[in-house]
Scaffold this active site. Structure first.
Site, mmCIF file in Angstrom:
data_model
loop_
_atom_site.group_PDB
_atom_site.id
_atom_site.type_symbol
_atom_site.label_atom_id
_atom_site.label_comp_id
_atom_site.label_asym_id
_atom_site.label_seq_id
_atom_site.Cartn_x
_atom_site.Cartn_y
_atom_site.Cartn_z
ATOM 1 N N GLU A 1 3.852 -8.442 11.813
ATOM 2 C CA GLU A 1 3.418 -8.093 10.457
ATOM 3 C C GLU A 1 4.647 -7.790 9.585
ATOM 4 O O GLU A 1 4.728 -8.205 8.444
ATOM 5 C CB GLU A 1 2.492 -6.870 10.566
ATOM 6 C CG GLU A 1 1.719 -6.530 9.314
ATOM 7 C CD GLU A 1 0.815 -5.314 9.524
ATOM 8 O OE1 GLU A 1 0.885 -4.693 10.630
ATOM 9 O OE2 GLU A 1 0.054 -4.978 8.611
ATOM 10 N N ASP B 1 0.784 -1.242 0.000
ATOM 11 C CA ASP B 1 0.000 0.000 0.000
ATOM 12 C C ASP B 1 0.814 1.288 0.000
ATOM 13 O O ASP B 1 0.459 2.253 -0.644
ATOM 14 C CB ASP B 1 -0.896 0.065 1.246
ATOM 15 C CG ASP B 1 -1.744 -1.176 1.443
ATOM 16 O OD1 ASP B 1 -1.634 -2.115 0.653
ATOM 17 O OD2 ASP B 1 -2.522 -1.181 2.407
#
Ligand code: GLC
Length: 443
Positions: free
Chosen positions: A414, A174
């Site tokens: 993550e 992103d």
């Protein structure tokens, strides 16, 4: 019979058990959420990575993961980035913001976002089929073909051989520095009323800036105002990029689709159609995305009619599809991946592989979201890619080893700081655990 994780790996049993526990923690029955709090719904490529992990020990559950993802398919074939299956409130953007009911092809009775993500699902489906599910091939092939047709037709209306993404969220990476310049071109022409929720549990320094986030939201509203009509979007949209990583993943997914087509005895014209996509994409990678000067594959901005000159891990992801020839692979690996000024560990500034942005890129930030930290999925894509080249199998093994070490040490965060190895972002992240299981199962 369910497959077994490789017996002769040196990792402790508890590593495998801990990884499985993360998947169990996020398991919602038919789908797995990416993490306990930050991502409470079903995400497209997350479910694909998760299915790859589940396929190592529970094929039936892996099939379920893929089938539940396919339930969100739009009537025109699009497979959405998010299916809203979690709590009604508490995630931004939610169904209210996407308002997909206005779209002619939105699915009935299921809430989704209005954009897609890289089609790793077809790779995952093929892996599941290889492990024993011929019936599963018959179930999923038509839907996957429908999705690939949507990608090739709606997102490549002029037959370039490369599909375009219309939002940074579609890339899955992103906040990559690749989107900085194209986003500068996005002029916010209407007021945005929204409250972001992504930086409550994770420090803001590890999340996108406000200016970028405003543009993410603006692009979402813009697609919504066009009722997700792909023809209208293609005729005038402020963000239209032929993303090198997305297209490389699609190429690999098309290869898997060919295999699935053969397995289900699909008609010859369908096979020819898929092979046609592979041929045109291969040419386009050479003619449009390969930059001879830098020796990198670069994205192409359809609005500004220019390549996006950012050295990031995306430039190396064509290896995953075997698209670089031997010479190009040598340049990618020896000039870039093994270069301590770019990706390789230099023993001082970075100790861990592989940063998502080259260290000599001015936007490199070891804790910035997609701007430097290591992610398990990008490492996995590169490892798989290197395995396609006999000269680099040893290197693939080394990166596999280092990735497992990092995931074992830092738990399943993550993403990870390449300088300290410290886990960042949210914890108990499903695809980090799933890909650990995949990497553990490979000898
Ligand atoms: C973030 C990531 C994206 C992922 C999603 C859910 O938006 O950038 O790739 O799919 O989180 O984990």
């Amino acid at each position: 019979m369910n497959p077994r994780l490789s017996d002769n790996n040196p990792w402790s049993e508890s590593f495998v058990e801990r990884a499985k526990r993360v998947l169990a923690l996020n398991d919602q029955g038919d789908f797995t959420k990416p993490s306990p709090k930050l991502y409470p719904h079903q995400w497209n490529w997350d479910s694909a990575f998760i299915a790859l992990g589940l396929a190592q020990f529970n094929l039936e559950r892996a099939e379920k993961e893929i089938l539940s993802l396919l339930e969100g398919q739009w009537r025109d074939g699009m497979l959405p980035q998010i299916i809203y299956r979690g709590p009604k409130e508490g995630y931004f953007p939610g169904p209210k913001q996407w308002e997909i009911k206005s779209a002619a092809h939105a699915p009935q009775g299921i809430s989704t976002s209005g954009i897609t993500q890289p089609p790793v699902v077809t790779v995952a489906a093929y892996e599941v089929v290889k492990k024993g599910g011929d019936l599963f091939a018959l179930q999923v092939y038509p839907k996957l073909l429908h999705y690939h047709r949507w990608l090739h037709k709606m997102r490549d209306p002029y037959g370039d051989g490369l599909v375009a993404i219309i939002h940074p969220w579609e890339s899955g990476l992103d906040n990559s520095p690749r989107w900085i310049e194209p986003l500068m071109n996005v002029e916010i022409t209407s007021p945005l009323h929204y409250e972001r929720l992504d930086n409550i549990d994770v420090p803001s320094a590890q999340r996108p800036t406000q200016a970028d986030y405003d543009r993410f939201v603006f692009l979402m509203y813009k697609a919504r105002n066009l009722r997700y009509d792909q023809h209208k979007i293609f005729s005038d949209f402020p963000f239209l990029i032929q993303d090198v990583a997305f297209n490389a993943i699609l190429y690999r997914a098309d290869e898997c689709l060919t295999k699935l087509a053969e397995l289900v005895n699909a008609p010859d014209d369908e096979l020819r159609e898929i092979q046609g996509w592979l041929g045109t994409t291969r040419k386009a990678f050479q003619n449009r995305l390969w930059d001879q000067t830098s020796g990198l594959y670069l994205d192409y901005d359809l609005n500004r009619k220019t390549m996006i000159s950012q050295n990031t891990i995306a430039a190396l992801i064509p290896l995953y599809a075997g698209l670089p020839d031997k010479q190009q692979a040598k340049i990618l690996v020896e000039k870039h991946l093994l270069n301590p000024d770019e990706y390789a560990a230099d023993g001082q500034y970075t100790h861990f592989l592989i940063p998502t942005t080259s260290k000599n890129n001015s936007y490199y930030d070891p804790v910035g979201y997609w701007r430097g930290p290591i992610w398990a999925n990008t490492n996995w894509l590169i490892i798989e890619g290197l395995r396609r080249y006999p000269d680099y199998r040893g290197l693939a093994d080394q990166i596999q080893w280092e990735t497992l070490n990092l995931l074992n040490r830092e738990e399943f965060h993550e993403y990870f700081d390449p300088t300290t190895g410290k886990g960042l972002g949210t914890d108990n992240f499903s695809w980090s655990a799933a890909l650990a299981l995949v990497l553990l199962s490979e000898k």
